[in-house]
Structures are given as C-alpha cells and as structure tokens.
Design a protein around this motif. Structure first.
Motif, PDB file in Angstrom:
ATOM      1  N   ILE A 101      -0.708   2.132  -5.292  1.00 49.38           N
ATOM      2  CA  ILE A 101      -0.963   1.170  -4.213  1.00 49.38           C
ATOM      3  C   ILE A 101       0.261   1.072  -3.302  1.00 49.38           C
ATOM      4  CG2 ILE A 101      -1.319  -1.273  -3.692  1.00 49.38           C
ATOM      5  CD1 ILE A 101      -3.062  -1.439  -6.205  1.00 49.38           C
ATOM      6  N   THR A 102       1.448   1.060  -3.907  1.00 46.39           N
ATOM      7  CA  THR A 102       2.682   0.937  -3.130  1.00 46.39           C
ATOM      8  C   THR A 102       2.877   2.126  -2.205  1.00 46.39           C
ATOM      9  OG1 THR A 102       3.723  -0.356  -4.885  1.00 46.39           O
ATOM     10  CG2 THR A 102       5.186   0.695  -3.276  1.00 46.39           C
ATOM     11  N   TRP A 103       2.717   3.362  -2.763  1.00 50.90           N
ATOM     12  CA  TRP A 103       2.986   4.520  -1.903  1.00 50.90           C
ATOM     13  C   TRP A 103       1.857   4.793  -0.913  1.00 50.90           C
ATOM     14  CZ3 TRP A 103       3.060   7.815  -6.898  1.00 50.90           C
ATOM     15  CH2 TRP A 103       1.816   8.389  -7.156  1.00 50.90           C
ATOM     16  N   THR A 104       0.763   4.074  -1.028  1.00 51.16           N
ATOM     17  CA  THR A 104      -0.282   4.138  -0.005  1.00 51.16           C
ATOM     18  C   THR A 104      -0.067   3.071   1.062  1.00 51.16           C
ATOM     19  OG1 THR A 104      -1.884   4.968  -1.623  1.00 51.16           O
ATOM     20  CG2 THR A 104      -2.764   4.035   0.421  1.00 51.16           C
ATOM     21  N   ALA A 105       0.326   1.884   0.629  1.00 50.67           N
ATOM     22  CA  ALA A 105       0.488   0.765   1.564  1.00 50.67           C
ATOM     23  C   ALA A 105       1.691   0.954   2.486  1.00 50.67           C
ATOM     24  CB  ALA A 105       0.622  -0.541   0.789  1.00 50.67           C
ATOM     25  N   ILE A 106       2.826   1.400   1.921  1.00 53.51           N
ATOM     26  CA  ILE A 106       4.037   1.535   2.742  1.00 53.51           C
ATOM     27  C   ILE A 106       3.844   2.544   3.881  1.00 53.51           C
ATOM     28  CG2 ILE A 106       6.445   2.303   2.722  1.00 53.51           C
ATOM     29  CD1 ILE A 106       6.749   0.981   0.003  1.00 53.51           C
ATOM     30  N   PRO A 107       3.346   3.771   3.621  1.00 55.00           N
ATOM     31  CA  PRO A 107       3.101   4.688   4.747  1.00 55.00           C
ATOM     32  C   PRO A 107       2.100   4.133   5.762  1.00 55.00           C
ATOM     33  CG  PRO A 107       3.091   5.895   2.682  1.00 55.00           C
ATOM     34  CD  PRO A 107       3.110   4.444   2.329  1.00 55.00           C
ATOM     35  N   ALA A 108       1.082   3.415   5.274  1.00 56.73           N
ATOM     36  CA  ALA A 108       0.095   2.847   6.195  1.00 56.73           C
ATOM     37  C   ALA A 108       0.751   1.831   7.122  1.00 56.73           C
ATOM     38  CB  ALA A 108      -1.040   2.192   5.409  1.00 56.73           C
TER      39      ALA A 108
END
Length: 382
Positions: A101-108
C-alpha cells in the motif's frame, strides 16, 4: 560473483561520485551561455516557470531514484539466498500488505503533485489573447507578467505574426509595416503578443529562454505573449530558437533568432526595416538586380522598392533588408557573407535538402557570372 564481491567491499566508494554527478549536471546546464537557447537559463517570466518546473521534477526524480536504488541494494543484501548455521534456508518474506500500500500510495501522490504543477504551468503559458478585455497598460506589462502570467496580453503589446514555412520563419509587424525572416527583434520590458500560423504543415514557434512552445497550424491563428527581461539586452542579446514540431526533412534547420533590443535600438531597427531597398550604383549589383527578375526570383520573393514593383512574391522570405540579417535560409547558414550566399545560390538542395527553392534553382540553373551578380545585389540589401 567476483563483481558482486567487489561491489560489496568497495561499492560505497562510488556513492559520492554518483551523488556529485546527479547534482552537478544541472549546475553545468545553468552555466550555459546567455543566448545559447538553454531553457534552464531563462530571460522571461514564463520561461522561468518552465525552468522552475523542471527543477522540481528533476530533484524529485533524484530523490525517488536514490530511495529506490537504496531499497534495492538493501533488499539484495538483507534477503539474499543463504543458509543459517544449521544449514537451513533463512525464512523468506512473501508479501506485505502495508508495504505494498505504501509503495503504491507514495508514487501516486508524487505523480498527482507533478500533474498539478505541470497543468498550472501549461495553463499559464497557453494564453488566449483578448486585448480588449484588459486595462493593463504597456508600462505595467512587466509587472503584470510577473504577477499573473495567465490572461490576455496587455493593451499596447507589440503585435508580431510568426508564420511557419517549410523550413523557415516569417515575422510580420503589422503596426510597423515591417516583414522579415529568420530574425525576430523585440524590445526588452514590453509585452510582445505573438500570433502564429502556417502556410503548409504544422510547425511550432519556440523560444526556449523566453516562452514555451506554441503550435503554428495552417488556417488557424494561435496567440501567446511574453515580456523579455531588461537584462536580456547587452552584448549577448541574440537568443536561439527553433521549430518544436517535427515538420519534415529539414525540421532541425528550421531555426530562427530572437534579438532583444533596448527601446532606442528597436526603434532604429524598425525604422530601417520599414524603408525600401537602397538603389545601387555598382554595375555588378545592377546586373544582379536584372538577373533577379530574369530568373523569376521576383515570383517568390518580395523586395520593397524594386523597380516596377515587380518583386512581390510571398512564397519565399522577404529580402528587402536581407543582408542585415546575420543568418539566413532558416538557420542553415549561421553567417551571412558573400561566400555563403554563393554556396546557397549554387546548390540550395545540398545546403538544405527539400527546400522549395531547390525545385527551381538546381545546379547549373545560374551561371557563375549570374551568381556573382546576384550576390553583389543581395549584399546591397541592408
């Protein structure tokens, strides 16, 4: 494996070198010459916005790159395949919901932020002029441009029409009665409203250090405006510019120059350009004037003051003050000298393949004597 062991022992020594490279490259770009066409060295408010946006994107990209590479290296060493003291495989991690979830949310979030910043800059530099809807005066143009880039051009802005041809630029100053090619003169500190169009295919007017790219579309008029900084004048006051839309074989040589003048310099230039060509008293130049008509040059080129008003063509550049331009043929020649003129007249196709003039002027079309005479004539058009 040997390389892996070397990197494991000495790889840390490369970190300072890589870090210095990442941060010194933009510094070198900002150190480019004043008129080099380097958009990282802007001389107008809109160009500064583009440059600042690039800076944000560049350093965010560096941060992401360093973080990702650090995590890859950490994971490679921390979770590499190996056996424990009992000869058993160390437990491996398979899936982590919070981490995913973290590595998806930060780039988004980063991409959304970049989108907002980019959209804001694009909105600012793509203006729909409507000089009747603003009361901003020309004297306040610089202040207005710095404070609010979006909106119509200020009242009193200098009108310039940029017309794209394959592969050169024509510039018309309707208020001044001036038409020129390849060289666009503007006064510093005054709003310049540029209206673009094209006579053949889609081009794009782009002055990297002044303003963003603006399409020139056949049958369509598109406009923008900018104000050149006061410090854009001086010894290096010529700025490289380029067509920014691929338009055919010689797209790379569809260049032009923007010359930023003081008010006095611009007024003197405009007054000189508005005058007809000066009559010649040199016999060779007189013969060249006759050759200009005999070889049908008058069909494609205009020269104000030409005998009998015969030279009124619009297919090629206006040549009234041709020899006052330091470059010609859309930037194919960066020096305007008798030798470069002769090279062009002898074989235009070799100098700039695909140009319209080469469909008529082929090798042998002009004799050496005619080339000498035409060159003598063209060098009088100052």
């Amino acid at each position: 494996m040997a390389l892996f062991r070397v990197l494991r022992r000495r790889g840390w020594q490369l970190i300072p070198l890589i870090g210095m490279s990442l941060f010194l490259l933009p510094a070198l770009a900002f150190a480019a010459p004043k008129g080099s066409g380097d958009w990282l060295n802007p001389f107008a408010a809109t160009a500064r916005e583009i440059s600042q946006l690039y800076g944000y994107v560049y350093y965010i990209a560096i941060a992401v790159f360093v973080l990702v590479e650090a995590l890859i290296l950490y994971a490679s060493f921390r979770y590499r395949f190996k056996l424990n003291r009992e000869g058993q495989t160390i437990p491996q991690v398979h899936g982590n919901t919070n981490l995913e979830i973290t590595w998806t949310a930060i780039p988004a979030i980063i991409v959304a932020g970049l989108f907002i910043m980019t959209f804001n800059v694009m909105t600012n530099i793509q203006r729909g002029p409507d000089s009747g809807s603003t009361t901003v005066t020309a004297e306040h143009a610089v202040h207005d441009a710095e404070q609010t880039l979006a909106g119509p051009a200020p009242a009193g802005a200098l009108q310039v029409t940029a017309i794209g041809h394959r592969w050169w630029w024509e510039f018309r100053y309707p208020e001044l009665g001036v038409t020129t090619a390849t060289m666009m003169h503007v006064p510093a500190g005054r709003a310049i409203e540029v209206t673009t169009t094209s006579v053949d295919v889609i081009h794009a007017w782009w002055v990297p250090q002044m303003q963003g790219s603006l399409d020139a579309v056949p049958g369509v008029k598109t406009a923008t405006w900018f104000v050149a900084d006061a410090n854009a004048v001086g010894q290096n006051n010529v700025y490289h510019a380029q067509c920014n839309e691929y338009c055919g074989t010689e797209h790379a040589l569809m260049q032009f120059r923007v010359v930023v003048d003081t008010d006095a310099e611009f007024a003197a230039w405009a007054a000189a350009q508005a005058k007809p060509a000066t009559p010649m008293n040199v016999d060779l130049a007189k013969r060249g004037e006759a050759v200009f008509a005999a070889k049908a040059c008058v069909s494609c080129h205009a020269i104000s003051g030409y005998p009998g008003n015969q030279a009124v063509g619009i297919t090629g550049p206006n040549l009234t003050h041709f020899y006052s331009r330091p470059v010609f043929a859309g930037g194919a020649f960066t020096q305007n000298t008798p030798d470069t003129i002769k090279t062009w007249l002898r074989n235009p196709e070799a100098a700039k393949p695909g140009n319209i003039m080469s469909t008529v002027v082929k090798p042998g079309y002009l004799s050496d004597d005619e080339i000498d005479a035409l060159t003598a004539y063209l060098t009088t058009l100052k």
